[in-house]
Design a protein around this motif. Structure first.
Motif, short mmCIF file in Angstrom:
data_model
loop_
_atom_site.label_atom_id
_atom_site.label_comp_id
_atom_site.label_asym_id
_atom_site.label_seq_id
_atom_site.Cartn_x
_atom_site.Cartn_y
_atom_site.Cartn_z
N SER A 98 -3.67 9.55 -7.25
CA SER A 98 -3.21 9.22 -5.90
C SER A 98 -2.01 10.09 -5.58
CB SER A 98 -2.82 7.75 -5.81
OG SER A 98 -3.94 6.93 -6.09
N MET A 209 -3.16 -0.28 -0.95
CA MET A 209 -3.15 0.05 -2.37
C MET A 209 -4.11 -0.94 -3.03
SD MET A 209 0.93 0.34 -2.30
CE MET A 209 0.96 -0.16 -0.57
N HIS A 236 -5.18 4.56 -3.42
CA HIS A 236 -4.23 4.47 -2.30
C HIS A 236 -4.77 5.33 -1.17
CE1 HIS A 236 0.36 5.07 -1.17
NE2 HIS A 236 -0.23 4.21 -0.36
#
Ligand code: MF3
Ligand code: CO
Length: 255
Positions: A98, A209, A236
């Motif tokens: 991420s 998230m 995310h």
């Protein structure tokens, strides 16, 4: 403070957002087994600088009492949820990463995150990344004049849980503008507080998230990086958006 931006200010935020999107495009191209997260940080920092902007995150004051944030991007691998600090860790085939990027341009911030696959990932990792992205889009369908923040939050949570994943509670999205974090907070789960009504000129960073397994997370020993308690994967997806009198506009994209 919650601020309403003028058309001119939103145009500047669009520029900041485009720079963030360009940095994502660059990193997407170079992410591969063997590259370090520090090399990704350098590439993003260089691109942001070449576009007359500065990285929003570098030097950001810690909310935990740790040292200020030391890098230009966040690079969170596998069970790391957010705020992974770039370093000498080499990415390997099958990892997911991420990447969160912020750029400050002529007084305004853009903020966006994506989860990328390194080489070839498992089916579950691919599904997690897809559902996280979809939940953002489900959320912003509700990001229209007169709705409330909780309408965005609820739509995100429902999509994630319907698909068997869980939503992180301890961190939330946020208003954004001349400050990276402005009011209101934007939880990715339904809260009793309904939050303010949405109105044209509000600019928001909506950022689900999503965890593969449980929603519980903790801070690791660097006092920045948030990791899943059960070691499950996390993804995310974040964009900076502007509320209008019609559909919301995504500012962190290339036009
Ligand atoms: N996009 C993140 C956020 O919205 C990144 C912040 S990293 C920090 O909070 F270092 F700046 F805190
Ligand atoms: Co953000």
């Amino acid at each position: 403070m919650m601020t309403i931006k003028s058309k001119k200010e939103i145009d500047l935020m669009k520029k900041a957002g485009e720079i963030v999107a360009l940095a994502h495009k660059k990193l997407k191209e170079i992410i591969a087994p063997g590259i370090t997260t520090l090399e990704l940080d350098r590439a993003a920092e260089e691109l942001i600088g070449k576009n007359d902007a500065i990285p929003s995150f570098k030097g950001y004051k810690s909310y935990t009492g740790a040292h200020d944030y030391p890098a230009s991007i966040c690079a969170s691998v596998n069970e790391e949820v957010i705020h992974g600090i770039p370093g000498l860790r080499k990415l390997k085939n099958g990892d997911i990463i991420s990447i969160d990027i912020g750029a400050f341009y002529k007084g305004f911030h853009g903020d966006a995150a994506r989860t990328y696959i390194v080489g070839e990932a498992s089916e579950i990792a691919k599904k997690l990344i897809r559902v996280t992205r979809e939940s953002f889009y489900e959320g912003i369908k509700k990001a229209v004049n007169d709705n409330r923040i909780v309408d965005i939050s609820t739509a995100i949570q429902e999509h994630v849980e319907k698909n068997g994943f869980s939503i992180v509670r301890d961190f939330v999205g946020h208003g954004i503008g001349s400050q990276m974090h402005e009011a209101p907070q934007i939880p990715n789960y339904k809260t009793k507080e309904r939050g303010p009504r949405l109105q044209p000129g509000m600019t928001l960073a909506v950022e689900p998230m999503v965890n593969e397994k449980g929603y519980m997370v903790s801070l690791n020993k660097n006092q920045w990086t948030v990791v899943t308690d059960d070691g499950g994967l996390s993804a995310h997806y974040e964009n900076t958006i502007a509320i209008t009198d019609g559909e919301p506009v995504i500012l962190t994209r290339l036009n």
